[in-house]
Design a protein around this motif. Structure first.
Motif, PDB file in Angstrom:
ATOM      1  N   PHE A  46      87.017 -40.354 -13.290  1.00 62.61           N
ATOM      2  CA  PHE A  46      87.200 -39.274 -14.260  1.00 62.61           C
ATOM      3  C   PHE A  46      85.900 -38.984 -15.006  1.00 62.61           C
ATOM      4  O   PHE A  46      85.534 -37.818 -15.196  1.00 62.61           O
ATOM      5  CB  PHE A  46      88.323 -39.624 -15.243  1.00 62.61           C
ATOM      6  N   SER A  47      85.201 -40.034 -15.409  1.00 62.58           N
ATOM      7  CA  SER A  47      83.925 -39.816 -16.118  1.00 62.58           C
ATOM      8  C   SER A  47      82.873 -39.202 -15.190  1.00 62.58           C
ATOM      9  O   SER A  47      82.061 -38.389 -15.639  1.00 62.58           O
ATOM     10  CB  SER A  47      83.414 -41.116 -16.727  1.00 62.58           C
ATOM     11  N   ILE A  48      82.899 -39.561 -13.918  1.00 66.38           N
ATOM     12  CA  ILE A  48      81.967 -38.948 -12.960  1.00 66.38           C
ATOM     13  C   ILE A  48      82.251 -37.455 -12.852  1.00 66.38           C
ATOM     14  O   ILE A  48      81.334 -36.632 -12.896  1.00 66.38           O
ATOM     15  CB  ILE A  48      82.068 -39.633 -11.582  1.00 66.38           C
ATOM     16  N   VAL A  49      83.511 -37.100 -12.710  1.00 64.60           N
ATOM     17  CA  VAL A  49      83.885 -35.685 -12.561  1.00 64.60           C
ATOM     18  C   VAL A  49      83.527 -34.898 -13.816  1.00 64.60           C
ATOM     19  O   VAL A  49      82.950 -33.814 -13.733  1.00 64.60           O
ATOM     20  CB  VAL A  49      85.392 -35.555 -12.223  1.00 64.60           C
ATOM     21  N   VAL A  50      83.827 -35.452 -14.973  1.00 69.26           N
ATOM     22  CA  VAL A  50      83.545 -34.739 -16.222  1.00 69.26           C
ATOM     23  C   VAL A  50      82.035 -34.607 -16.440  1.00 69.26           C
ATOM     24  O   VAL A  50      81.553 -33.552 -16.839  1.00 69.26           O
ATOM     25  CB  VAL A  50      84.217 -35.466 -17.413  1.00 69.26           C
ATOM     26  N   ASN A  51      81.301 -35.661 -16.175  1.00 71.53           N
ATOM     27  CA  ASN A  51      79.851 -35.628 -16.411  1.00 71.53           C
ATOM     28  C   ASN A  51      79.098 -34.823 -15.357  1.00 71.53           C
ATOM     29  O   ASN A  51      78.119 -34.155 -15.678  1.00 71.53           O
ATOM     30  CB  ASN A  51      79.278 -37.037 -16.473  1.00 71.53           C
ATOM     31  N   GLN A  52      79.520 -34.893 -14.115  1.00 71.33           N
ATOM     32  CA  GLN A  52      78.780 -34.233 -13.045  1.00 71.33           C
ATOM     33  C   GLN A  52      79.167 -32.765 -12.893  1.00 71.33           C
ATOM     34  O   GLN A  52      78.303 -31.926 -12.730  1.00 71.33           O
ATOM     35  CB  GLN A  52      78.991 -34.948 -11.706  1.00 71.33           C
ATOM     36  N   ILE A  53      80.445 -32.483 -12.884  1.00 70.68           N
ATOM     37  CA  ILE A  53      80.874 -31.103 -12.627  1.00 70.68           C
ATOM     38  C   ILE A  53      80.959 -30.348 -13.946  1.00 70.68           C
ATOM     39  O   ILE A  53      80.097 -29.532 -14.257  1.00 70.68           O
ATOM     40  CB  ILE A  53      82.213 -31.058 -11.865  1.00 70.68           C
ATOM     41  N   ASN A  54      82.003 -30.638 -14.713  1.00 71.77           N
ATOM     42  CA  ASN A  54      82.196 -29.930 -15.970  1.00 71.77           C
ATOM     43  C   ASN A  54      83.480 -30.480 -16.579  1.00 71.77           C
ATOM     44  O   ASN A  54      84.395 -30.873 -15.867  1.00 71.77           O
ATOM     45  CB  ASN A  54      82.333 -28.432 -15.694  1.00 71.77           C
ATOM     46  N   ALA A  55      83.563 -30.484 -17.893  1.00 68.20           N
ATOM     47  CA  ALA A  55      84.765 -31.025 -18.539  1.00 68.20           C
ATOM     48  C   ALA A  55      86.002 -30.185 -18.242  1.00 68.20           C
ATOM     49  O   ALA A  55      87.094 -30.709 -18.104  1.00 68.20           O
ATOM     50  CB  ALA A  55      84.540 -31.137 -20.044  1.00 68.20           C
ATOM     51  N   LYS A  56      85.833 -28.863 -18.131  1.00 69.78           N
ATOM     52  CA  LYS A  56      86.989 -27.988 -17.893  1.00 69.78           C
ATOM     53  C   LYS A  56      87.174 -27.691 -16.409  1.00 69.78           C
ATOM     54  O   LYS A  56      88.251 -27.832 -15.867  1.00 69.78           O
ATOM     55  CB  LYS A  56      86.834 -26.689 -18.678  1.00 69.78           C
ATOM     56  N   LYS A  57      86.099 -27.276 -15.734  1.00 70.77           N
ATOM     57  CA  LYS A  57      86.213 -26.916 -14.318  1.00 70.77           C
ATOM     58  C   LYS A  57      86.358 -28.145 -13.426  1.00 70.77           C
ATOM     59  O   LYS A  57      86.901 -28.059 -12.331  1.00 70.77           O
ATOM     60  CB  LYS A  57      84.990 -26.125 -13.872  1.00 70.77           C
ATOM     61  N   GLY A  58      85.878 -29.278 -13.896  1.00 69.93           N
ATOM     62  CA  GLY A  58      85.932 -30.489 -13.090  1.00 69.93           C
ATOM     63  C   GLY A  58      87.326 -31.040 -12.908  1.00 69.93           C
ATOM     64  O   GLY A  58      87.591 -31.756 -11.943  1.00 69.93           O
ATOM     65  N   GLN A  59      88.238 -30.709 -13.846  1.00 66.84           N
ATOM     66  CA  GLN A  59      89.602 -31.218 -13.756  1.00 66.84           C
ATOM     67  C   GLN A  59      90.282 -30.811 -12.451  1.00 66.84           C
ATOM     68  O   GLN A  59      91.074 -31.553 -11.900  1.00 66.84           O
ATOM     69  CB  GLN A  59      90.425 -30.714 -14.940  1.00 66.84           C
ATOM     70  N   MET A  60      89.944 -29.628 -11.964  1.00 66.33           N
ATOM     71  CA  MET A  60      90.558 -29.125 -10.744  1.00 66.33           C
ATOM     72  C   MET A  60      90.152 -29.971  -9.526  1.00 66.33           C
ATOM     73  O   MET A  60      90.915 -30.106  -8.577  1.00 66.33           O
ATOM     74  CB  MET A  60      90.137 -27.668 -10.534  1.00 66.33           C
ATOM     75  N   PHE A  61      88.958 -30.550  -9.560  1.00 69.16           N
ATOM     76  CA  PHE A  61      88.451 -31.307  -8.422  1.00 69.16           C
ATOM     77  C   PHE A  61      88.687 -32.808  -8.550  1.00 69.16           C
ATOM     78  O   PHE A  61      88.332 -33.562  -7.654  1.00 69.16           O
ATOM     79  CB  PHE A  61      86.954 -31.037  -8.245  1.00 69.16           C
ATOM     80  N   PHE A  62      89.291 -33.247  -9.661  1.00 67.44           N
ATOM     81  CA  PHE A  62      89.511 -34.675  -9.862  1.00 67.44           C
ATOM     82  C   PHE A  62      90.370 -35.311  -8.773  1.00 67.44           C
ATOM     83  O   PHE A  62      90.023 -36.393  -8.286  1.00 67.44           O
ATOM     84  CB  PHE A  62      90.114 -34.941 -11.249  1.00 67.44           C
ATOM     85  N   PRO A  63      91.488 -34.711  -8.340  1.00 71.98           N
ATOM     86  CA  PRO A  63      92.277 -35.361  -7.274  1.00 71.98           C
ATOM     87  C   PRO A  63      91.478 -35.538  -5.975  1.00 71.98           C
ATOM     88  O   PRO A  63      91.566 -36.591  -5.336  1.00 71.98           O
ATOM     89  CB  PRO A  63      93.458 -34.416  -7.059  1.00 71.98           C
ATOM     90  N   PHE A  64      90.688 -34.533  -5.609  1.00 71.96           N
ATOM     91  CA  PHE A  64      89.879 -34.643  -4.390  1.00 71.96           C
ATOM     92  C   PHE A  64      88.824 -35.736  -4.524  1.00 71.96           C
ATOM     93  O   PHE A  64      88.675 -36.579  -3.634  1.00 71.96           O
ATOM     94  CB  PHE A  64      89.213 -33.301  -4.084  1.00 71.96           C
ATOM     95  N   ILE A  65      88.111 -35.740  -5.635  1.00 72.28           N
ATOM     96  CA  ILE A  65      87.050 -36.720  -5.841  1.00 72.28           C
ATOM     97  C   ILE A  65      87.644 -38.119  -5.947  1.00 72.28           C
ATOM     98  O   ILE A  65      87.090 -39.090  -5.417  1.00 72.28           O
ATOM     99  CB  ILE A  65      86.214 -36.367  -7.097  1.00 72.28           C
ATOM    100  N   SER A  66      88.777 -38.251  -6.593  1.00 72.32           N
ATOM    101  CA  SER A  66      89.439 -39.545  -6.718  1.00 72.32           C
ATOM    102  C   SER A  66      89.890 -40.069  -5.356  1.00 72.32           C
ATOM    103  O   SER A  66      89.690 -41.246  -5.037  1.00 72.32           O
ATOM    104  CB  SER A  66      90.632 -39.421  -7.656  1.00 72.32           C
ATOM    105  N   ALA A  67      90.506 -39.208  -4.563  1.00 73.36           N
ATOM    106  CA  ALA A  67      90.943 -39.618  -3.226  1.00 73.36           C
ATOM    107  C   ALA A  67      89.752 -39.976  -2.351  1.00 73.36           C
ATOM    108  O   ALA A  67      89.810 -40.947  -1.579  1.00 73.36           O
ATOM    109  CB  ALA A  67      91.755 -38.508  -2.578  1.00 73.36           C
ATOM    110  N   LEU A  68      88.670 -39.241  -2.478  1.00 73.01           N
ATOM    111  CA  LEU A  68      87.448 -39.522  -1.715  1.00 73.01           C
ATOM    112  C   LEU A  68      86.878 -40.884  -2.099  1.00 73.01           C
ATOM    113  O   LEU A  68      86.502 -41.678  -1.234  1.00 73.01           O
ATOM    114  CB  LEU A  68      86.424 -38.415  -1.963  1.00 73.01           C
TER     115      LEU A  68
END
Length: 188
Positions: A9-31
């Motif tokens: 979650f911290s990777i997604v928020v820090n790398q992508i974006n706090a708001k837009k990154g939420q959409m990609f969290f399931p993909f990044i987590s599964a990866l």
């Protein structure tokens, strides 16, 4: 699992974006979990890590980069090509720098998969070589058996290191994938 969740979650928020990154969290987590499990499978005796095979790592990396490219074209259409133009570039150097940026963009596929596969493969090869060396020493006799305990300690130490590398490589893959997705969402 909570630690893995918080890390991803911290990777997604820090790398992508706090708001837009939420959409990609399931993909990044599964990866992350997929790569981590495949890395750790290789630590089981008499098995191999699927991520030590370049066909798997290249397949995942090509899928991530091609998906990020398609995402960039869907959001920005032809403005996506502005990613290849460095900001503040003089007009005379523009063709050369666009070519360099294009080659750099294409090499993302190879570098992402090669990094993961080479690191996992090299660690497992080192453990295999040390195990064969230790076995050959220990089967010579009782004195050599006790001398073989020294390389056996190295095998145990390298096994711990290899478990750490499995986590680190999964994290690096996910960080870079998130960075590529961010580049597609926000051009510069």
């Amino acid at each position: 699992m909570e630690s893995i969740y918080a890390t991803v979650f911290s990777i997604v928020v820090n790398q992508i974006n706090a708001k837009k990154g939420q959409m990609f969290f399931p993909f990044i987590s599964a990866l992350f979990i997929y790569i981590l499990v495949n890395n750790l499978v290789g630590m089981i005796p008499y098995s191999f890590a699927p991520t030590s095979h370049f066909i798997l790592t290249f397949s995942i990396s090509f899928t991530v980069v091609i998906g990020a490219t398609i995402l960039g074209f869907q959001i920005h259409s032809l403005k996506f090509f502005s990613l290849l133009v460095p900001s503040g570039c003089p007009l005379g150097l523009l063709p050369l720098l666009v070519l360099i940026e294009f080659i750099s963009y294409l090499s993302r596929n190879v570098s992402l998969g090669l990094r993961l596969g080479a690191n996992i493969l090299s660690g497992h090869m080192l453990l295999n070589i040390l195990a064969g060396f230790t076995y050959n020493i220990m089967k010579k006799g009782i004195i050599y058996f006790f001398l073989g305990l020294v390389p056996l300690l190295f095998i145990l130490a390298f096994s711990g290191l290899e478990i750490g590398i499995a986590f680190i490589q999964a994290q690096v893959f996910v960080v870079l994938s998130s960075s590529y997705i961010k580049d597609s969402l926000e051009l510069h």
